[in-house]
Motif scaffolding. Structure first.
Motif, PDB file in Angstrom:
ATOM      1  N   PRO A   1       0.802  -1.229   0.000  1.00 12.76           N
ATOM      2  CA  PRO A   1       0.000   0.000   0.000  1.00 12.76           C
ATOM      3  C   PRO A   1       0.832   1.275   0.000  1.00 12.76           C
ATOM      4  O   PRO A   1       0.476   2.257  -0.656  1.00 12.76           O
ATOM      5  N   PHE A   2       1.968   1.280   0.725  1.00  7.46           N
ATOM      6  CA  PHE A   2       2.755   2.512   0.776  1.00  7.46           C
ATOM      7  C   PHE A   2       3.397   2.812  -0.569  1.00  7.46           C
ATOM      8  O   PHE A   2       3.622   3.985  -0.906  1.00  7.46           O
ATOM      9  N   VAL A   3       3.714   1.776  -1.351  1.00  6.25           N
ATOM     10  CA  VAL A   3       4.265   2.006  -2.695  1.00  6.25           C
ATOM     11  C   VAL A   3       3.198   2.642  -3.578  1.00  6.25           C
ATOM     12  O   VAL A   3       3.477   3.579  -4.337  1.00  6.25           O
TER      13      VAL A   3
ATOM     14  N   ALA B   1       0.770   4.429  -2.461  1.00 10.30           N
ATOM     15  CA  ALA B   1       0.596   5.791  -1.945  1.00 10.30           C
ATOM     16  C   ALA B   1       1.666   6.725  -2.503  1.00 10.30           C
ATOM     17  O   ALA B   1       1.361   7.852  -2.920  1.00 10.30           O
ATOM     18  N   LEU B   2       2.913   6.277  -2.533  1.00 12.17           N
ATOM     19  CA  LEU B   2       3.991   7.100  -3.098  1.00 12.17           C
ATOM     20  C   LEU B   2       3.730   7.384  -4.580  1.00 12.17           C
ATOM     21  O   LEU B   2       3.922   8.511  -5.051  1.00 12.17           O
TER      22      LEU B   2
ATOM     23  N   SER C   1       9.529  -6.117  -2.307  1.00 11.59           N
ATOM     24  CA  SER C   1       8.650  -6.438  -1.178  1.00 11.59           C
ATOM     25  C   SER C   1       8.310  -7.922  -1.112  1.00 11.59           C
ATOM     26  O   SER C   1       7.802  -8.397  -0.095  1.00 11.59           O
TER      27      SER C   1
ATOM     28  N   HIS D   1       7.810  -4.913   4.346  1.00 14.23           N
ATOM     29  CA  HIS D   1       7.315  -3.693   3.707  1.00 14.23           C
ATOM     30  C   HIS D   1       7.957  -2.447   4.286  1.00 14.23           C
ATOM     31  O   HIS D   1       8.305  -1.511   3.551  1.00 14.23           O
ATOM     32  N   TRP D   2       8.151  -2.405   5.609  1.00 13.87           N
ATOM     33  CA  TRP D   2       8.774  -1.220   6.204  1.00 13.87           C
ATOM     34  C   TRP D   2      10.208  -1.078   5.714  1.00 13.87           C
ATOM     35  O   TRP D   2      10.710   0.048   5.549  1.00 13.87           O
TER      36      TRP D   2
ATOM     37  N   LEU E   1      10.290   0.648   2.323  1.00  8.52           N
ATOM     38  CA  LEU E   1      10.109   2.094   2.468  1.00  8.52           C
ATOM     39  C   LEU E   1      11.394   2.752   2.953  1.00  8.52           C
ATOM     40  O   LEU E   1      11.811   3.790   2.419  1.00  8.52           O
TER      41      LEU E   1
END
Length: 228
Positions: free
Chosen positions: A15-17, A19-20, A107, A112-113, A116
Motif C-alpha cells: 500500500p505505501f508504494v 501511496a507514493l 517487497s 514492507h517497512w 520504504l
C-alpha cells in the motif's frame, strides 16, 4: 470454483508504494493542469518552477549549510521532498512505473517497512553524494535516486540467489547496466546533466543498505563483525 484458501500467485503491491505513486502522479497532475490553465489561474503556470526552488535539492544549499553549520528544516526537508517534483509528465510517469515494479519485486523478499526505508535512505543518500560531488550544481528533482535504490535492493536479491545456485553473481548487475547504458544513450541524443550521479549513488546506497535491511540482515552483519 476457485479455492478461497489458495494464496494468490501474484503478490499485491504494498500500500505505501501505491501511496507514493499516487503522490507523485497527483503532484505532476497539478503541475500539468496548472501549466495548461485548467486550474489555479495565471499564476499556476509557475507552480513547477516554484516547487523546484522550494522543494528541490541543490548542492549550493548543502555547501551553505556545511560552511555555516546551520541546518534549517526548510532545507533539510529537500533531501526527501525533491523526489516528488518532476520536470515533466513523462519524467514522473517513468519514475512512478519503475517505483511500482521495483517496490513489488523487492517487497516479495523484504518486509514492507524495509522497502520504504530503502527508498528513503537511497533518496537521501543520492542527494547527499550529488551535493558533495557535482560541481556545476543543477537542481536535483525526481524520484529516480530512490527508485534506483530499490533496483539496488533487487540486485542484492538476485546476487544472493545466483550465489546460492553457484552461478556468476555479476549477472545480478545486468539491470543496472542496461539502465545506465540507456541513460548514456539518451544523454548523448538529448543532452544530459550530472543528475545521473544521484541515480548511481542511490543504487549503491540501496545495494549496501540491503545487507542490513534484508530479512535477518542485521543479525548476519553483527555476527560477521563479531566473528572478524
Amino acid at each position: 470454483m476457485q479455492d478461497p484458501q489458495r494464496p494468490s500467485p501474484l503478490n499485491p503491491v504494498p500500500p505505501f508504494v501505491i501511496a507514493l505513486f499516487l503522490v507523485i502522479i497527483g503532484v505532476e497532475a497539478m503541475f500539468s493542469l496548472g501549466a495548461r490553465g485548467m486550474i489555479g489561474g495565471p499564476e499556476a503556470i509557475g507552480w513547477r518552477a516554484g516547487a523546484r526552488e522550494d522543494y528541490g535539492f541543490n548542492g549550493d544549499i548543502l555547501t551553505w549549510m556545511l560552511q555555516n553549520n546551520v541546518w534549517p528544516t526548510e532545507h533539510l526537508r529537500r533531501f526527501v521532498t525533491y523526489a516528488f517534483v518532476h520536470g515533466s509528465f513523462t519524467h514522473a510517469l517513468f519514475a512512478g512505473v519503475l517505483l511500482l515494479a521495483m517496490g513489488k519485486f523487492v517487497s516479495e523478499v523484504f518486509r514492507h517497512w524495509a522497502v520504504l526505508v530503502l527508498f528513503l535512505v537511497s533518496t537521501v543518500g543520492g542527494a547527499l553524494v550529488f551535493g558533495l560531488v557535482v560541481q556545476d550544481r543543477p537542481w536535483l528533482i525526481g524520484a529516480f535516486p530512490g527508485v534506483y535504490g530499490l533496483i539496488g535492493g533487487f540486485t542484492y536479491i538476485m546476487w544472493l540467489r545466483l550465489g546460492q545456485l553457484g552461478s556468476n553473481q555479476a549477472r545480478a548487475f545486468t539491470l543496472i547496466g542496461v539502465l545506465m547504458g540507456l541513460q548514456l544513450v539518451f544523454g548523448l541524443i538529448f543532452g544530459a546533466n550530472a543528475t545521473w550521479v544521484a541515480d548511481v549513488s542511490g543504487f549503491v546506497v540501496g545495494f549496501l543498505a540491503s545487507f542490513v535491511l534484508s530479512p535477518g540482515g542485521f543479525a548476519k552483519l553483527r555476527a560477521r563483525i563479531r566473528h572478524d
